[in-house]
Design an enzyme around this catalytic site. Structure first.
Site, PDB file in Angstrom:
ATOM      1  N   GLU A   1       6.348   2.260   6.274  1.00 28.30           N
ATOM      2  CA  GLU A   1       5.227   3.284   6.907  1.00 28.30           C
ATOM      3  C   GLU A   1       4.715   2.989   8.278  1.00 28.30           C
ATOM      4  OE1 GLU A   1       4.272   4.057   2.600  1.00 28.30           O
ATOM      5  OE2 GLU A   1       5.154   2.295   3.669  1.00 28.30           O
TER       6      GLU A   1
ATOM      7  N   ARG B   1      -3.067  -1.859  -2.804  1.00 26.70           N
ATOM      8  CA  ARG B   1      -3.758  -0.617  -3.882  1.00 26.70           C
ATOM      9  C   ARG B   1      -3.143  -1.053  -5.056  1.00 26.70           C
ATOM     10  NH1 ARG B   1      -2.268   2.294   1.074  1.00 26.70           N
ATOM     11  NH2 ARG B   1      -4.073   3.011   2.039  1.00 26.70           N
TER      12      ARG B   1
ATOM     13  N   HIS C   1       2.225  -3.677  -9.986  1.00 25.05           N
ATOM     14  CA  HIS C   1       1.839  -4.729  -8.767  1.00 25.05           C
ATOM     15  C   HIS C   1       1.243  -6.034  -9.557  1.00 25.05           C
ATOM     16  CE1 HIS C   1       1.678  -0.958  -6.054  1.00 25.05           C
ATOM     17  NE2 HIS C   1       2.965  -1.657  -5.904  1.00 25.05           N
TER      18      HIS C   1
ATOM     19  N   GLU D   1       2.515   7.494  -3.632  1.00 27.59           N
ATOM     20  CA  GLU D   1       2.637   8.040  -2.234  1.00 27.59           C
ATOM     21  C   GLU D   1       3.826   7.522  -1.234  1.00 27.59           C
ATOM     22  OE1 GLU D   1       0.717  10.393  -1.041  1.00 27.59           O
ATOM     23  OE2 GLU D   1      -0.052  10.401  -3.298  1.00 27.59           O
TER      24      GLU D   1
ATOM     25  N   ASP E   1       4.438   2.634  -4.610  1.00 32.75           N
ATOM     26  CA  ASP E   1       3.559   3.364  -5.085  1.00 32.75           C
ATOM     27  C   ASP E   1       4.019   4.757  -4.951  1.00 32.75           C
ATOM     28  OD1 ASP E   1       2.341   4.232  -2.642  1.00 32.75           O
ATOM     29  OD2 ASP E   1       0.458   3.054  -2.946  1.00 32.75           O
TER      30      ASP E   1
ATOM     31  N   ASP F   1       5.912   2.249   0.734  1.00 35.80           N
ATOM     32  CA  ASP F   1       5.025   1.223  -0.189  1.00 35.80           C
ATOM     33  C   ASP F   1       5.488   1.675  -1.520  1.00 35.80           C
ATOM     34  OD1 ASP F   1       3.587   0.289   1.700  1.00 35.80           O
ATOM     35  OD2 ASP F   1       1.981   1.608   1.531  1.00 35.80           O
TER      36      ASP F   1
ATOM     37  N   TYR G   1       0.361  -6.171  -1.635  1.00 33.21           N
ATOM     38  CA  TYR G   1      -0.071  -5.096  -1.451  1.00 33.21           C
ATOM     39  C   TYR G   1      -1.564  -4.840  -2.110  1.00 33.21           C
ATOM     40  CZ  TYR G   1       0.660   0.218  -1.534  1.00 33.21           C
ATOM     41  OH  TYR G   1       0.631   1.374  -1.115  1.00 33.21           O
TER      42      TYR G   1
END
Length: 584
Positions: free
Chosen positions: A9, A305, A350, A86, A84, A82, A303
């Site tokens: 990203e 989040r 995670h 998104e 997740d 990432d 990470y």
């Protein structure tokens, strides 16, 4: 030699990963989402399985052009966004718009270290379209909600206002707290404090008069009515008691020793890091996430989040070894401590937010990060170590002392004092969290040795007047905590929710406190009167859980969106019928 294109990203993340991958890998950044729903219009075909009409953003079009040029010389493509929902959605869009003719691999990791990147390369997978569906369902849902409900706010309240699936219940929380404060009726009450003439000096508070407990703030309701069974001390009564106790010693009536033990809290997840960052560092949830993102992309923490609080096996071993070396074996918990996430449907696979491996102390990385990042890293480091350390132990002593007043009207007054002596610091050697509820905490205090029957000389008795307080306004940390308790929003959304309601003028800050604007009152009143379900806390949490179920493959995105939009006769009333009913 093979030439692989790796897409992440952010440029910062690309720079860190490049160091670990070396030659043969060209690491580039998508700079976040490359495609989105156009800002104007609904851009969702509600008649055709809720098909979204995505388009490349201006920056996304440029990124795709550059990446397509690089693909010509590549023989493999790694999508390393990432791990997740998104991130999965960005990977899916990259695949869709790049249309690569070479092998494509999805590469995931939750920390940026040489070991983690090597592991990720060795264990690639395909894009998980269940996660993509969950991200897309959320995006479509939020567009449907805003597009359908916002125009009603424009007509009934003010142009330019917006309604949001998570935003509106969040504003409701702040408004309802303010309404509680406005409705609060203050009640006055007095108490007495005795200050000893001993060494060390201690103070004791009046607990009861003639066997009846005296009223404290918690004994009054919001209308200022005191509960039964307690006696309210007035100013005149307090003065009378002080006069009657002048030069009177207190006698020890009971001494109770009980063991004190406190265990450490779990390592951080997103919401608890935001709360502690707010409490300890006095920074906003958005600032916490910005700093944490910098630390993650630099390879310093895992990470940021996550709603999990577990430590992986390698991390557990490293943390326990660090504790033994830094503090000594006696500070290590007897067995590895296993924590469970309290968040319903802890959704991502995670670990907790922790320093990356091999562990590096704050002193070691101090020259590589800025002062604010270092301050956040310090609390992550300390909390991670503390989570595997021994309990803090000690003794809490509670002493009751009493005397009768002298004079015409006699009254039996009983005072109480307590103090905790910490005999072994345990995890507190590494970290002490900010306590929100100081009343429930044992206060550390030294008391002189006392036994039943002892006379204790009192230097002075003082009367203190109090007034009950309305419930405190939310701060960013307490609002995040409340949203988490109610199951509204997810780790990736808390900071954005707070940013939105502040930036759009629904709330403002008075110091750390969040105060609603008059617009917020008007919007919440309208939503509660006409769209009760849409700002209902349980309904909002239910929607969140059902989105989780899409990510697990337990629900079908298109079917669920249809139920949300048209209604299913059960927990989903239907957005369209609600709006049509309220358009008049």
């Amino acid at each position: 030699m093979s030439n692989a294109l790796v897409i992440v990203e952010s440029p910062a993340k690309a720079k860190t990963i490049s160091k670990f991958l070396g030659d043969g890998f060209d690491v580039r950044a998508s700079v976040g989402h490359i495609a989105d729903l156009p800002s104007k219009g609904l851009s969702v075909d509600v008649e055709n399985s809720f098909k979204p009409n995505y388009e490349l953003t201006e920056r996304g079009a440029q990124v795709i052009k550059e990446l397509k040029a690089l693909l010509k010389d590549a023989d493999e493509l790694y999508l390393a966004t990432d791990e997740d929902r998104e991130g999965e959605a960005i990977a899916a869009h990259l695949l869709e718009y790049l249309k690569p003719k070479i092998p494509v691999k999805r590469m995931v990791f939750h920390e940026i270290t040489k070991t983690a990147i090597s592991e990720a390369l060795a264990h690639t997978r395909d894009i998980d379209y269940k996660l993509v569906d969950a991200a897309e369902a959320r995006r479509i849902l939020d567009r449907l909600y805003g597009y359908e409900v916002s125009p009603i706010l424009w007509r009934k309240v003010n142009r330019g206002l917006s309604a949001g699936r998570v935003q509106s219940p969040s504003i409701r929380l702040v408004v309802e707290r303010e309404e509680e404060r406005m409705a609060h009726v203050a009640a006055g009450y007095w108490d007495l404090e005795a200050t000893s003439a001993t060494t060390p000096i201690f103070s004791a508070g009046l607990q009861s008069v003639d066997g009846s407990r005296i009223a404290m703030g918690k004994d009054f309701d919001s209308l200022g009515v005191v509960k039964e069974g307690v006696v309210v001390i007035t100013e005149s009564k307090a003065g009378e008691l002080v006069a009657g106790l002048a030069n009177v010693d207190l006698e020890v009536r009971s001494v109770e020793d009980r063991p004190y033990r406190k265990s450490p809290r779990a390592p951080f997840m997103t919401s608890t890091l935001q709360q502690e960052g707010g409490n300890k560092l006095r920074i906003t949830a958005s600032e916490v996430m910005r700093l944490a993102q910098g630390l993650y992309e630099g390879g310093f923490i895992t990470y940021m989040r996550t709603d999990n609080v577990i430590l992986g096996d390698d991390a557990m071993t490293a943390v326990r070894s660090e504790i033994s070396n830094a503090f000594g074996k006696e500070f290590l918990s007897a067995e590895p401590r296993q924590y469970k996430s309290k968040v319903k449907n802890a959704q991502e696979a995670h670990e907790a937010i922790r320093p990356t491996l091999p562990l590096r102390s704050p002193d070691v990385i101090a020259s590589e990060v800025n002062a604010r990042e270092l301050a956040l890293y310090k609390i992550i480091w300390q909390r991670t170590l503390a989570s595997q350390m021994s309990d803090a132990t000690g003794t809490t002593v509670t002493i009751k002392l009493g005397a009768n007043t002298v004079g015409a009207v006699k009254a039996d007054c009983e005072f109480s004092t307590s103090g905790t002596t910490i005999t072994f610091a345990g995890y507190r050697q590494a970290y002490q969290e900010v306590e929100e509820d100081s009343e429930s905490e044992e206060k550390e205090a030294l008391l002189p040795p006392m036994k039943v029957g002892d006379k204790v000389k009192i230097d002075k008795y003082s009367a203190n007047g109090h007034e009950t307080s309305p419930p405190a306004r939310y701060t960013e940390p307490t609002l995040v905590k409340k949203l988490e308790e109610l199951g509204i929003g997810r780790p990736s959304t808390y900071a954005a929710i707070l940013g939105t309601i502040l930036n759009r003028g629904y709330v403002w800050k008075k110091g750390q406190a969040i105060v609603p604007s008059w617009t917020a009152f008007a919007v919440v009143k309208l939503m509660k009167n006409h769209f009760t379900e849409l700002v209902d806390y349980t309904f909002t949490a239910t929607v969140e859980e059902e989105l989780d179920e899409i990510s697990q493959g337990l629900r079908v995105k298109e079917v669920w969106l249809g139920e949300f939009y048209y209604g299913n006769g059960k927990e989903l009333p239907g957005l369209k019928p609600l709006v049509e009913h309220n358009i008049a």
